[in-house]
Design a protein around this motif. Structure first.
Motif, short mmCIF file in Angstrom:
data_model
loop_
_atom_site.label_atom_id
_atom_site.label_comp_id
_atom_site.label_asym_id
_atom_site.label_seq_id
_atom_site.Cartn_x
_atom_site.Cartn_y
_atom_site.Cartn_z
N CYS A 154 0.82 -1.22 0.00
CA CYS A 154 0.00 0.00 0.00
C CYS A 154 0.85 1.26 0.00
N PHE A 167 0.66 3.93 -2.49
CA PHE A 167 1.13 4.44 -3.78
C PHE A 167 0.07 5.33 -4.40
N GLU A 168 0.51 6.11 -5.36
CA GLU A 168 -0.42 6.86 -6.19
C GLU A 168 -0.20 6.41 -7.62
N GLU A 169 -1.31 6.36 -8.40
CA GLU A 169 -1.17 5.89 -9.78
C GLU A 169 -0.82 7.04 -10.70
N HIS A 210 -11.17 5.79 -13.62
CA HIS A 210 -10.76 4.96 -12.51
C HIS A 210 -10.17 3.63 -12.95
N LEU A 233 3.73 3.66 -10.74
CA LEU A 233 3.19 3.90 -9.40
C LEU A 233 4.22 4.75 -8.67
N TYR A 278 5.37 5.80 -4.94
CA TYR A 278 5.17 5.52 -3.52
C TYR A 278 5.50 6.75 -2.71
N ALA A 279 4.51 7.17 -1.92
CA ALA A 279 4.76 8.35 -1.09
C ALA A 279 5.43 7.92 0.20
#
Length: 1991
Positions: free
Chosen positions: A946, A948-950, A960, A967, A969-970
Motif C-alpha cells: 500500500c 502508492f499513487e497511480e 478509474h 506507481l 510511492y509516497a
C-alpha cells in the motif's frame, strides 16, 4: 458472497497472559494473532472472511473461542461465544457485545465485542454505499457481467455482483445493534448439533501473529497461532527448506530456489535386453531370428533352424548419451523374423513394441523374465503370433538395478501370468485407431528471410506470409504428416492423421510438431507432447484417450528468424521454451476396432484424411483478458549488461511482443478488413465493451529504458526508487478458465501438502519432537482440501461449452480427490510415533498423484514471458505459467502468484543456461502481476504494497479503471539490516587442492556486502555480523513487517587471479522489528538456522545464519539494540555475531584414533613419502605423528590423541570437523595431499550406556536350545531374549528331517530318500541356498497378504522354515491355501510336490557384504580424502575421480567431565581413552583366499555381442591373470576357481577382482572390476575373516574351513569382549555370560563313528552371538556375496555382477586346510535311446494319382539338441491309407547333461571362422516330428511334439486314450522325468497349427524312451535304426505299402527318384543348356552371312 467477522475486543479477562482467539464458521477455523502479556482487555481488532459458495442458512452458527495461549502446554479455553446467523442473514450487518460461556455452558464474566457482515449474491440483503465499488462503473454495467459468475454461485440471479473484498475497507458502514439475548439461548441449544471441524483457512484475510519465521519445536504444539494455516497445532508449518517458504502476509509468493533447467541435458543410459526364448510361434517349420531394435539401433540373435520354440539366451546392450526426454520416447521393438539370411531379409512373423519410458517407470527400471506378445502389424485381424521371453532393463547414471538372482529356471513357465506388460494393462490388447485431428494454427513466426519476399513484392506486388507450415505427428515409432499450407501465418488444415496400434499402447507420448517446409531442409517451428496418461483413465469408470478440440501452445526459441538458430533444440521440444511460437487447434480420438469386421483394412500404415471442420467457437468463447504487471525492483543485473540501457518486456502469446511478434496477434472474431495494417489492429479496439473506460486502452508491454547503476563488482541494479514502472496488455483468448481454476485448486492442495511433508521430514531430520502430530495435521489439511475441491468443482458441472476430456477429467478428479480425502482421513488415524516414516512415504504418493492430476493437458492461455532487453537485444528471460497469475473471485481458484509480489530470477535461454553460465543470476526482479478477464479487472491493484499513487497515461487521466503506467510511492520506511553470518558447511570444492577460499556476499534490495575470505576450507566459520544501513523500503510499515523482501546470499571462492568463482546461492527472509516493538523474546534475538545452498539444481552445502531487519524510528539509530561485543581487532574491523544469537557453547573433548593412510596418489607428480594428518574442529585441533616411510608402513605409531574444544550445546549446530593430510617435504615445506570434512559429528558422539537397562542385569539364565525337539511352529523362535527371563528358546536344526518324514506320508513315495552324501558337492549347497534366497525375496515382495501375515511369513523364513519345496515358487498363488495351513504340516492338499532334500546351506547375499554389515566400520572408519574441484554434471567428473587416498581412523566426542565408572572399568587403559581393546596396527601377514563362483550379465565386449571373460586379481604387488582359462563367448560364465595370495596388511589391503575380455589380437579389454577393502574386514568385530558355517562337520561337502574350531573361536571372542565364559558342560550345554546354549553333543566322523564334542553347542552360541549382552554383534556367516562390476570409463553404470567370497587367515596361526573345490560341475554323459514303434491317425496329405484316395507317406524325424546337427529320420512308410505307420526304428542320442541346472551342454564352433568352441546350455527337450515324404517337392511337415525330459506327460497306454490335452498343458496330467524313470513307453499326440492359428491333433506316435549313463551304454550297446547289436525286427507293414513291387515303374520312381531326384533334374537341365548353345553356334555363321549380304 462472503461472511465477514470483525473481532474487536475481549474484556474482563482475569490475570495476565498471552491470549489467542479462534473463530469458526462451517467447520472452517481461523486463529487470531497472539496478544502477549495482556491483562484484562485483549484488543484483537482483526477481520476474518469466509467466501461462501452457497447462501447462508438462518440456522447456521458462528463460534468464537478465546484461549490462554501457552508455548509449552496446550492452549487453555477461557470461554466460548456462539451466535445463530438469523439476524445477520436478514439484516446483513450485526454488532454484538456478549458474555462468554465456559465448558459447562455456564455464563462467565468475560465479554466479547464482535461485528458480523454478510455479502449475499443477489441484491436482496442490505444496501451498499457507492464507496463500496471501485470506479464509476454503475450497477447496470455490472449486471451485464454477472453471468460470468453464475456458474460458480448456485442460485445467484443476474443482479448485482458481489464486490471484491476491498469494498469492506470503506468506512461508511451502517451499524445495527444485534439483539443478543435471543441469540444466546439459540446458541446453547444448537451447540450439540454442531460439528466443530477444523479446516483450511483462507490465506487472504487474517494477519499472521508475531513470531519468528522459523519455529522452535517447543512451540509446535500450539502453533495454533499460525493463522494462515489456521488449524490445530498439528498443521502448523515449520520453516521448510528455508525460512522463505513461510509466507507471512501473502503479498509475496515463494521464489524458486533452483535455477538450472534440468530438462534438456544429455545423460548416459544403457538399455540391456536378454532374449531368452520364443514359444508358440505361428507358422510351420520355421527358422526364427529375433531382431531387437532400440531407437535406430538394430541387433539380431542367431538363427535357430526348423523350430517353433527356439531357445536363444542372448544378451544385447545399447548405450545412449541423450537427454531423458529423447531417451524415454525411443521405441524398443522386438520382432521375430522367419528365415533371414545374407541374401534375403526374411518375412516378419510378429513384433512387439513399447517405449523406453514404460520400462524405466517399472519398479527397479526393468522387466525380468517376461513374455512379450507378438502381433502382426500388417494383418491386424490375425490375433497373436507367439511369445518371446525376455529381460528388459534401462539404467541411467546412478541407478542401481537389483537383478533378480539368476539360477536354474525350474518353475513351470506360466506365460499368461508373466506377460511383458506394465501393471494394470490387460493381457488381451485390442487394435485401435488413433485419430489426431489437426484443424488450424495461429501466430506462427516467420521462417524465411524477408529479402526474397521484398524482391517478390517489388516484382509482383504481393505480400506473402513467410512460412510454409505442415504438421507432423510421431507415435509409437510411426509418423504421419498433413499437407503443406503455402505461405500462411494462420494455416487451416482440417485433416486427420490416423495411427493403428494396440490399445492400451505401451508408448506414453505422442509428439505433434509444426514444421516449416523448405527446399533445403525442413525445420521444426514448435513441438507439443501429448501424454496419453493425462488424457485417458484406465479405471473402471475410466475413458479412452480423448482431447479437444483444444488449442495447445507451443514454445521454443525466440521469434526473430536467423539462418542458424542456436536454440533450434528448443523448437524440437528439448528443454524449456523461451518464447511463444504458435498455437495449434487439435483434437484426438480413439476408436477400438472390431477386428472380425471383414471391411476393415488390416494394415497399420499411417493414413491422412480430411477431417470435418469445426465451428469457430467450439474451443471456447473469445474473451478479452487483461494482464497487469508492476516492476518493484530490478537488481542483481549481470555486469555484462551493465553499460547499456535496459528495458523489460512482458508478453503473453504474441501480445506485447513488439520486437518480433510479426504475425498478426489473434483477435476476437469480428475481424477487420484483411487489408488493414497490423499496427492499427494492435491499438484499435473493435470491441465496445470498454466504452465505459472512456477511450482506447493501448497495451504498454515494456518498461521505459533505464541505465543500471553499480551495486558491487558483479552486479548492477536499476534505480527505480519510488517510481515503479508498470505494464499492461490486453489479449483475446478462448475463455477456458474453468480448466485452470480446477488445476489451481489442486495445486493449492498439493503445495500445502508438500510444505507440510517438507516440515515433517525436516522435523525427523533435526529430531524435533512430535513429527507425528504435524503429519496428522498435514493429513487433516489434505482431507479438508479434498472436500473443498469437491464442493467447488461440483458447481462447475453445468459450465460453458466443454470438451469430452474436460467432462471426463472432472469426473475422474472428483473421484480421485474424494478417495484421497477418505484415505487421508484413515491414514491420519494410523499415524503413530513409529509409523511416521512409512506414512510419510504414502503421503508422497498423494503428492505425486495431485501434481499429476493438476497438470492440465488442454492449454488455454499461453504462459507469460518476461524478457530483459539490453540495447534491443534479448538477454535473459523468466517464464511464468498463466494459471499461476489467473484471478478468480473464489479464493482457492486464484493462481498462487496472482496479485502477489513474486521474486523472479532471470536466466539465459536454451543451452546457454546449462552449467556454470546458467548459475549466475542475470537479473532479480520483484514483480507484481495480475491476469484476469478485462471486465473483472477493477481489483487488479489490490495486492500491491500500500501507499502508492497511480500515474496514468494521457488518455486515461481521471478514469478509474484505466491502468497506471507507473506507481509513485509516497511512504517509505528506513531500516537497518543485520546479517549474522555464523558458518557454512559441506561447501563446493572450487580449487584444485580440493578446498575453497569461501566468502559470502549478501544482497538486499540494492546493497551488497561481503564477509571476510577464509582460506582453504569447505566449512568456514565466519562468525561475522554485516550491517546494512539506510535501507529505504516503500509501502506500509505493517506490510513490510509481515512480508519483507528476500535476502539473497551467494557464496564465492576467492581466487588470487581473475574473478571469484560462484559456489552456490541461498535465500532468506529477515525477521522484522518495527520501531514501536520491543527487542525482546519471543521473537528477538533471532535464532540461527540452516539454509540449504543450491548450485544449479544440486545442493551445495548449508549456511548457518540469522537475519534481522530493524526499523529506524523517528529518533534515529539510538533506539536500535546496541551493537555490543568486541570488535575483533586481529581480524580488522569485523563485528562478531552478538551474544544472544551465537550458540551456547560447552567444553567437549574430541579423541582421535589414528590408524593409517591408504592408497595415497601422487601430488604434483611426486610420491607422498612422509604424510601427517591434521584434525581441526572449531579452531582447535591435533596432529598425528609423522609416518616416516609411507611405502614401508603406512600406519601411525601413536594411535590415540585428543584435544578439547568449545562446541554448541545444540548438536545440530556442531561445526564440521576437518581432516587434512599433508606431506612433509624437505626444508620444512608442506604440501596438501587431500582433505575430508566430517559434516556431522553426531555419529561419533559418545553417550554413556544406561546401566539400569535390562541387558546389564546379569542375573538369571536364558537357555537357547538347539536339540531337535518336537517340531514346533516356527513363530515361537521369535521369543524376545530378555536378560532376566528364563525362557527356553528353541532354535531347531534337525527339525526339518522330521518334517520331511511327515510330508512323506502325504506325498507320492517316488522320490528317493535322504540324498547320498557322496552325491552332494559344494554346488548342491550353493543351488539350495539360491533357492532359499529367491524364496525370501519372493516373500518380501508385497503379495496379496496383509501386513501381519507377511510378518509371520518373514519370521518363518528367517530361520529357513519348513515351508519348503516348490510350494514357495507358487507363493503368490498358494497364499490363500497357506492361510489355512499351519506352517508346515498341511501339505497334503497340494499336488505331488518336488521335495527338497536336506542340504546344509550358506547365505547368498544379493549385494556386497559391506552393505549388510555397515561397511565393517564398527570401530574403524574410512574417510575418503578429496582433492581437485568438485565436478559439475557436464564434465561428468564424479566423486570417485577426486579421491586421492583414504584415512583410516575414528573419532569419539564427549562432554568433558566423563562419568567416573567408565574410567574405573577393569582393564581401562588411559592411553587409549575411549578406544579400549583395539588390536595393534603393526604389519601382519595374511593368507587371502579368494573364491570366484560366477559372473552374471556381463557387458558384451566383442562385436558379436558376447565376451570371452577371465578373472584377474590384484592385491599389492601380486597380480594374477587367469588368462589361459578364459571362457569362450559367454556373458554368464561359471568360473568356480579359488586363488591363494599372501599379503601383508596394511601395505596391501585393497583387493581388486576384475573380469577381462580375452582377445586373440590386441590387448584384452576390462569388462568391469570390484574393489574390496580387506583390512576393515580383517579387523571388524563381525569377524569377516572366515564365515561361520550353519553346521559343524569334519568331512564331506560341508567341511569346516576355519583352522580354529567353533569352541576356540568362542573362547577367543569371550576373552576379547570381556565376557564371562564359555563354560562347557554337562555335554550339549555351554554358558556364555547369562545365556545358556544347548545342542547335539556328538559328531560322526568319516567312518560313521560317533564321538562326543562341544563344537555343536559352541557353534550355536556363535550363530547367536548378537544376543550376548554388551559384547554381542552379528558374525558373518558362511556366504557368497554378489558384487557389481564397474568400469572407470562408464562411471556409475553396472557392467555385470560377480559372485565370490574371501577368506583370510593370519599367517601366525595354524595353517588352514586345502581350499574348497568349487570347480564347475562337469556334465555327465548319457545316452538316450528312442524307439519309434508305430504312428496312428496321422493326417492324410496326398491324393492318389490314379484312384484319388487320400494317403500319406509317413516318416518320423527326431532330435535332442540343436537341430540339424543330430536329427535322425526313420525309413518311410509309404502309402498309408489309415494314418497308421509301422517303423520299429531306433534313434541314439548321446548327450552331456548338468543335473543341477537341468540343461544339456553342447560345445561347437559358432562359425567356420571361430577360434574355439563355444559352450551352450540348452534345455533337455526331445522333439519328435511326423513328415509326409514327397518325391519331387519338399517334404510336408505334418506335426510335432516336444518333450521336456525333466517333466513330460506320461504316455497313454493305447492310441485311443492318447488325446490332444496331453500336450497343450490345459489339463493337469501326471508328469514324469526320464532321469528318474529311466524307461518310459507310451503314445503321445502330435500337434500342428491350422489356418486359424489353433492347435489341432495331426497324429499320434508310439515311442519308447530309455535313458542310460555312458558307462551303462558301453556295457550294453545297441544298433542304430534296425542294425546289430540287439536289432529290432522289421515292421509288419500292410500290402498297400508294397503295392509298387508289382509296378516296376513306380519302384524305379521311388528307388531312383528319391535318391537322385535333384541330380537327374540338374543333368537334364545341363543337357538342354548345352543343346541350345550347340544349335546357336551351329546356326550363327549362316545367319551372319545372310545379315551381311542383306538377304
Amino acid at each position: 458472497m462472503a461472511l465477514l467477522v470483525h473481532l474487536k475486543t475481549v474484556s474482563e479477562l482475569r490475570g495476565r497472559g498471552d491470549r489467542i482467539a479462534k473463530v469458526t464458521f462451517r467447520g472452517q477455523s481461523f486463529y487470531s494473532r497472539v496478544l502477549e502479556n495482556c491483562e484484562d482487555v485483549a484488543d484483537f481488532d482483526e477481520m476474518f472472511r469466509w467466501p461462501v459458495a452457497s447462501t447462508i442458512d438462518r440456522n447456521e452458527m458462528l463460534e468464537i473461542q478465546v484461549f490462554n495461549y501457552s508455548k509449552v502446554f496446550s492452549n487453555k479455553l477461557i470461554g466460548t461465544f456462539r451466535m445463530v446467523l438469523q439476524k445477520v442473514v436478514e439484516e446483513n450487518h450485526v454488532e454484538v457485545t456478549d458474555m462468554l460461556i465456559d465448558d459447562n455452558n455456564a455464563i462467565i464474566k468475560t465479554s466479547l465485542c464482535v461485528e458480523v457482515r454478510y455479502q449475499g449474491t443477489d441484491g436482496t440483503v442490505g444496501s451498499w454505499d457507492d464507496g463500496d465499488f471501485l470506479g464509476d462503473e454503475s450497477l447496470q454495467e455490472e449486471e451485464k457481467d454477472s453471468q460470468e459468475t453464475d456458474g460458480l454461485l448456485p442460485g445467484s440471479r443476474p443482479s448485482s455482483r458481489p464486490p471484491g473484498e476491498k469494498s469492506f475497507r470503506s468506512k461508511g458502514r451502517e451499524k445495527t445493534k444485534g439483539g443478543r439475548d435471543g441469540e444466546h439461548k439459540a446458541g446453547r441449544s444448537v451447540f450439540s448439533a454442531m460439528k466443530l471441524g477444523k479446516n483450511r483457512s483462507h490465506k487472504e484475510e487474517p494477519q499472521r501473529p508475531d513470531e519468528p519465521a522459523v519455529l522452535e519445536m517447543e512451540d509446535l504444539d500450539h502453533l495454533a497461532i499460525r493463522l494462515a494455516d489456521g488449524l490445530d497445532p498439528d498443521s502448523v508449518s515449520l520453516a521448510s527448506v528455508t525460512a522463505l517458504t513461510t509466507n507471512v502476509s501473502n503479498k509475496r509468493s515463494k521464489p524458486d530456489i533452483k535455477m538450472e533447467p534440468s530438462a534438456g541435458r544429455p545423460m548416459d543410459y544403457q538399455v540391456s535386453i536378454t532374449v531368452i526364448e520364443a514359444r508358440q510361434l505361428v507358422g510351420l517349420n520355421m527358422d526364427p531370428v529375433v531382431c531387437v531394435e532400440v531407437g535406430d539401433d538394430k541387433k539380431y540373435t542367431s538363427m535357430k533352424e526348423s523350430t517353433n520354440c527356439p531357445y536363444y539366451n542372448e544378451y544385447f546392450v545399447f548405450d545412449f548419451h541423450v537427454s531423458p526426454d529423447v531417451m524415454f520416447d525411443k521405441i524398443i521393438k522386438l520382432s521375430v523374423i522367419h528365415s533371414k539370411n545374407l541374401l534375403r531379409s526374411g518375412t516378419l512373423v510378429g513384433s512387439f513394441k513399447m517405449d523406453v519410458g514404460t520400462v524405466y517407470s517399472q519398479p527397479e527400471h526393468q522387466f525380468h523374465h517376461k513374455w512379450a506378445i507378438l502381433s502382426d502389424p500388417d494383418d491386424i485381424s490375425s490375433g497373436l503370433k507367439g511369445y518371446v521371453k525376455c529381460d528388459v532393463a534401462v539404467v541411467g547414471k546412478g541407478d542401481n538395478i537389483k537383478t533378480p538372482h539368476k539360477a536354474n529356471e525350474t518353475d513351470e513357465d506360466d506365460i499368461e501370468g508373466n506377460l511383458l506388460l506394465p501393471e494394470g494393462v490387460p493381457p488381451e490388447r485390442q487394435w485401435a485407431r488413433f485419430y489426431v485431428k489437426i484443424y488450424r494454427a495461429e501466430g506462427l513466426p516467420r521462417m524465411n528471410t524477408s529479402l526474397m519476399a521484398n524482391v517478390k513484392k517489388a516484382f509482383i506486388g504481393e505480400n506473402k506470409d513467410l512460412v510454409d507450415p505442415y504438421v507432423q505427428v510421431f507415435f509409437a515409432g510411426q509418423k504421419g504428416k498433413t499437407s503443406v499450407q503455402k505461405s500462411s501465418y494462420e494455416p487451416l488444415w482440417n485433416e486427420q492423421v490416423v495411427f493403428t496400434d494396440l490399445f492400451p499402447p505401451l508408448c506414453k507420448r505422442m509428439k505433434v510438431q509444426i514444421r516449416d517446409s523448405d527446399k533445403v531442409n525442413d525445420v521444426a517451428i514448435g513441438t507439443h507432447f501429448i501424454d496419453l496418461r493425462k488424457i485417458s483413465n484406465d479405471g473402471d469408470k475410466g475413458f479412452l484417450p480423448t482431447l479437444g478440440p483444444a488449442w495447445v501452445n507451443m514454445y521454443g526459441s525466440t521469434r526473430n528468424y536467423t539462418l542458424l538458430d542456436e536454440h533450434q533444440d528448443l523448437n524440437e521440444g528439448l528443454g524449456e521454451g523461451v518464447s511463444f511460437r504458435a498455437r495449434l487447434l487439435l483434437g484426438l480420438a480413439v476408436e477400438i476396432l472390431d477386428t472380425s469386421n471383414p471391411e476393415l483394412t488390416s494394415s497399420t500404415e499411417v493414413q491422412v484424411e480430411q477431417a470435418t471442420p469445426i465451428s469457430e467457437s467450439c474451443a471456447g468463447k473469445m474473451e478479452e483478458f487483461f494482464l497487469f504487471g508492476a516492476f518493484l525492483e530490478a537488481s542483481m543485473i549481470d555486469r555484462r549488461n551493465g553499460d547499456k540501457p535496459i528495458t523489460f518486456e512482458v508478453t503473453i502469446g504474441n501480445y506485447g511482443n513488439e520486437v518480433d511478434g510479426l504475425a498478426r496477434p489473434q483477435r476476437p472474431r469480428p475481424r477487420k478488413e484483411p487489408g488493414d495494417e497490423e499496427e492499427v489492429d494492435l491499438i484499435q479496439n473493435s470491441s465496445d465493451d470498454e466504452a465505459s473506460d472512456g477511450g482506447d486502452l493501448a497495451s504498454v508491454s515494456s518498461t521505459p529504458p533505464m541505465r543500471p547503476q553499480v551495486t558491487d563488482r558483479n552486479y548492477f541494479h536499476l534505480p527505480y526508487l519510488e517510481r515503479k514502472p508498470c505494464i499492461y496488455i490486453k489479449s483475446w483468448w478462448p475463455d477456458q478458465r474453468r480448466r485452470l481454476y480446477n488445476a489451481n485448486i489442486m495445486d493449492h492442495i498439493a503445495d500445502k501438502l508438500e510444505e507440510g511433508l517438507n516440515d515433517v521430514q525436516e522435523m525427523i531430520k533435526t529430531e524435533k519432537s512430535y513429527p507425528e502430530r504435524r503429519l496428522r495435521g498435514v493429513l487433516e489439511e489434505l482431507s479438508c482440501g479434498c472436500c473443498r475441491f469437491l464442493s467447488l468443482a461440483e458447481k462447475d458441472q453445468g459450465h460453458s461449452p466443454r470438451t469430452r476430456l474436460d467432462r471426463e477429467r472432472l469426473k475422474s478428479c472428483l473421484r480421485e480427490l474424494e478417495s484421497m480425502g477418505q484415505q487421508a482421513r484413515t491414514l491420519r488415524a494410523q499415524v503413530k510415533r513409529h509409523t511416521v516414516r512409512d506414512k510419510l512415504r504414502l503421503c508422497q504418493n498423494f503428492l505425486q498423484k495431485l501434481r499429476f492430476l493438476a497438470d492440465e493437458p488442454q492449454h488455454s492461455i499461453p504462459d507469460v514471458f518476461i524478457w530483459m532487453m539490453s540495447n534491443n537485444k534479448r538477454v535473459a528471460y523468466a517464464r511464468v505459467p498463466s494459471k499461476d497469475l489467473l484471478f478468480s473471485i473464489v479464493e482457492e481458484e486464484t493462481g498462487k502468484d496472482c496479485a502477489k509480489v513474486k521474486t523472479l530470477f532471470l536466466k539465459l535461454p536454451g543451452k546457454r543456461g546449462f552449467g556454470s553460465a546458467g548459475w549466475t543470476v542475470q537479473a532479480k526482479l520483484e514483480l507484481y502481476m495480475w491476469l484476469g478477464l478485462s471486465k473483472q479487472r477493477k481489483d487488479f491493484l489490490c495486492g500491491l504494497p500500500c501507499g502508492f499513487e497511480e500515474v496514468k497515461a494521457a488518455q486515461g487521466l481521471g478514469l478509474h479503471a484505466f491502468p497506471p503506467v507507473s506507481l509513485v510511492y509516497a511512504k517509505k520506511q528506513v531500516f537497518q539490516l543485520r546479517a549474522h553470518m555464523y558458518q557454512a558447511r559441506s561447501l563446493f570444492a572450487a580449487d584444485s587442492s580440493g578446498l575453497s577460499d569461501p566468502f559470502a556476499r549478501v544482497f538486499f534490495i540494492n546493497q551488497s556486502q561481503c564477509t571476510e575470505v577464509l582460506n582453504e576450507t569447505l566449512c568456514p566459520t565466519w562468525d561475522q555480523m554485516l550491517v546494512f544501513d539506510n535501507l529505504e523500503l516503500y509501502g506500509e510499515a505493517q506490510e513490510l513487517r509481515d512480508d519483507p523482501p528476500i535476502i539473497v546470499i551467494e557464496i564465492y571462492d576467492q581466487d588470487t587471479m581473475g574473478k571469484a568463482d560462484f559456489m552456490g546461492r541461498t535465500f532468506a527472509k529477515p525477521l522484522v522489528k518495527m520501531a514501536d516493538e520491543g527487542y525482546c523474546p519471543p521473537r528477538f534475538p533471532p535464532q540461527l538456522e540452516y539454509y540449504q545452498i543450491y548450485r544449479g539444481n544440486a545442493t551445495a552445502g548449508d549456511l548457518l545464519a540469522a537475519f534481522e531487519l530493524l526499523q529506524i524510528g523517528p529518533s534515529g539509530k539510538a533506539d536500535l539494540p546496541p551493537i555490543n561485543g568486541p570488535v575483533d581487532m586481529d581480524r580488522g574491523p569485523i563485528m562478531p555475531v552478538p551474544v544472544g544469537i551465537r550458540p551456547v557453547l560447552s567444553k567437549y573433548r574430541v579423541e582421535v584414533l589414528f590408524w593409517g593412510l591408504r592408497d595415497l596418489k601422487r601430488v604434483n607428480l611426486a610420491q607422498v613419502d612422509r604424510p601427517r594428518v591434521d584434525i581441526e574442529c572449531a579452531g582447535k585441533g591435533v596432529q598425528s605423528s609423522l609416518i616416516h616411510n609411507y611405502k614401508k608402513n603406512p600406519n601411525f605409531n601413536t594411535l590415540v590423541k585428543w584435544f578439547e574444544v568449545d562446541l554448541p550445546e545444540n548438536e545440530l549446530l556442531h561445526p564440521p570437523l576437518n581432516i587434512r593430510v599433508v606431506d612433509c617435504r624437505a626444508f620444512g615445506r608442506y604440501t596438501l595431499v587431500g582433505s575430508h570434512a566430517v559434516s556431522s559429528l553426531r555419529r561419533f558422539i559418545y553417550r554413556p550406556p544406561d546401566r539400569s537397562a535390562p541387558s546389564w542385569n546379569t542375573t538369571g539364565e536364558v537357555v537357547v536350545n538347539m536339540e531337535p525337539e518336537v517340531p514346533i511352529k516356527k513363530l515361537e523362535t521369535m521369543v524376545k531374549l530378555d536378560a532376566t527371563s528364563d525362557a527356553v528358546v528353541k532354535v531347531d536344526v534337525a527339525e526339518e528331517e522330521k518334517e520331511k518324514k511327515k510330508k512323506k506320508g502325504t506325498v507320492e513315495e517316488l522320490d528317493e530318500e535322504e540324498p547320498d552324501e557322496s552325491m552332494l558337492d559344494w554346488w548342491s549347497k550353493y543351488f539350495a541356498s539360491i533357492d532359499t534366497m529367491k524364496e525370501q525375496l519372493r516373500q518380501q515382495e508385497p503379495s496379496g497378504i496383509d501386513l501381519e501375515e507377511k510378518d509371520e511369513m518373514d519370521n518363518t523364513e528367517g530361520l529357513k522354515g519348513p515351508v519348503k519345496s516348490k510350494e514357495k515358487a507358487r507363493a503368490a498363488k498358494e497364499e490363500k491355501k497357506k492361510k489355512t495351513q499351519t506352517s508346515g504340516s498341511g501339505q497334503g492338499s497340494e499336488a505331488p510336490e518336488k521335495k527338497k532334500p536336506k542340504i546344509d546351506e550358506l547365505k547368498v547375499y544379493p549385494k556386497e557384504l559391506e552393505s549388510e554389515f555397515d561397511n565393517f566400520e564398527d570401530w574403524l572408519h574410512t574417510f575418503n580424502l578429496l582433492r581437485g574441484k568438485t565436478g559439475d554434471d557436464e564434465d561428468g567428473s564424479t566423486e570417485e575421480e577426486r579421491i586421492v587416498g583414504r584415512f583410516k581412523g575414528s573419532l569419539c566426542v564427549y562432554k568433558v567431565p566423563l562419568p567416573e565408572d567408565v574410567s574405573r572399568e577393569a582393564g581401562y587403559d588411559p592411553t587409549y581413552g575411549m578406544f579400549q581393546g583395539i588390536p595393534s596396527n603393526d604389519p601382519i601377514n595374511v593368507l587371502v583366499r579368494v573364491y570366484v563362483v560366477r559372473a552374471t550379465d556381463l557387458h558384451p565386449a566383442d562385436i558379436n555381442g558376447k565376451a570371452d571373460p577371465y578373472i584377474a586379481i590384484r592385491l599389492g604387488k601380486t597380480d594374477i591373470r587367469d588368462k589361459e582359462n578364459y571362457i569362450s563367448k559367454q556373458l554368464n560364465p561359471v568360473f568356480g576357481k579359488s586363488f591363494d595370495i599372501e599379503a601383508s596388511f596394511p601395505m596391501e589391503s585393497m583387493l581388486t577382482v576384475a573380469v577381462y575380455d580375452w582377445d586373440l589380437v590386441g590387448t584384452d579389454d576390462l569388462i568391469g572390476e570390484t574393489k574390496i577393502d580387506l583390512e576393515n574386514r580383517f579387523y571388524s568385530k563381525h569377524r569377516a575373516t572366515c564365515g561361520i558355517a550353519q553346521t559343524y562337520s569334519t568331512h564331506g561337502y560341508n567341511i569346516w574351513r576355519d583352522p580354529m574350531k567353533p569352541s576356540q573361536i568362542l573362547t577367543r571372542l569371550c576373552k576379547d569382549g570381556k565376557v564371562d565364559g564359555p563354560h562347557f558342560g554337562p555335554p550339549g550345554r555351554v554358558k556364555v555370560a547369562n545365556r545358556v546354549f544347548t545342542g547335539p553333543s556328538e559328531i560322526e566322523d568319516e567312518n560313521g563313528q560317533r564321538k562326543p564334542t562341544d563344537e555343536h553347542v559352541a557353534l550355536s552360541a556363535l550363530r547367536h552371538w548378537e544376543d550376548i549382552p554388551r559384547a554381542g554383534c552379528r558374525l558373518v556367516p558362511e556366504h557368497v556375496e554378489t558384487r557389481p562390476l564397474l568400469n572407470p570409463d562408464k562411471p556409475g553404470i553396472e557392467q555385470g555382477r560377480l559372485e565370490l567370497w574371501v577368506d583370510m587367515f593370519p599367517m601366525d596361526m595354524p595353517a588352514p586346510g586345502t581350499p574348497l573345490d568349487i570347480s564347475p560341475r562337469k556334465p555327465k554323459k548319457y545316452e538316450l535311446r528312442v524307439i519309434i514303434w508305430n504312428t496312428d491317425e496321422v493326417v492324410l496329405e496326398d491324393d492318389d494319382f490314379f484312384t484319388g484316395e487320400k494317403s500319406s507317406d509317413i516318416f518320423v524325424r527326431g532330435w535332442l539338441k540343436g537341430q540339424q546337427e543330430d536329427k535322425q529320420d526313420t525309413d518311410v512308410h509309404y502309402h498309408s491309407l489309415t494314418g497308421e505307420g509301422n517303423f520299429n526304428w531306433r534313434y541314439l542320442f548321446p548327450f552331456d547333461y548338468l543335473a543341477a541346472e537341468e540343461k544339456i551342454v553342447i560345445s561347437k564352433k559358432e562359425s567356420m571362422f571361430s577360434w574355439d568352441e563355444t559352450e551352450y546350455k540348452i534345455p533337455a527337450r526331445l522333439t519328435l516330428q511326423i513328415w509326409d515324404a514327397d518325391h519331387f517337392s519338399a517334404d510336408d511337415f505334418l506335426g510335432a511334439i516336444e518333450l521336456d525330459l525333466n517333466r513330460f506327460p506320461r504316455g497313454a497306454k493305447t492310441a485311443k486314450q492318447c488325446t490332444m490335452d496331453m500336450a497343450t498343458g490345459e489339463v493337469d496330467v501326471p508328469l514324469v522325468s526320464i532321469f528318474k524313470q529311466k524307461r518310459v513307453k507310451g503314445w503321445w499326440p502330435v500337434l500342428a497349427r491350422n489356418e486359424n492359428d489353433e492347435f489341432e491333433l495331426t497324429g499320434k506316435v508310439e515311442a519308447e524312451l530309455h535313458l542310460l549313463t555312458a558307462e551303462e551304454a558301453e556295457k550294453n550297446p545297441v544298433g542304430l535304426a534296425r542294425n546289430e547289436p540287439d536289432p529290432l525286427e522289421k515292421p509288419n507293414r500292410p500290402d498297400t505299402a508294397f503295392v509298387w513291387f508289382l509296378n516296376p515303374l513306380k519302384s524305379i520312381k521311388y528307388l531312383i527318384c528319391t535318391r537322385y531326384k535333384w541330380l537327374i533334374i540338374k543333368i537334364v537341365l545341363a543337357l538342354l543348356g548345352l543343346l541350345m548353345l550347340g544349335l546357336f553356334l551351329y546356326s550363327l555363321p549362316g545367319y551372319m552371312v545372310k545379315k551381311l549380304l542383306g538377304a
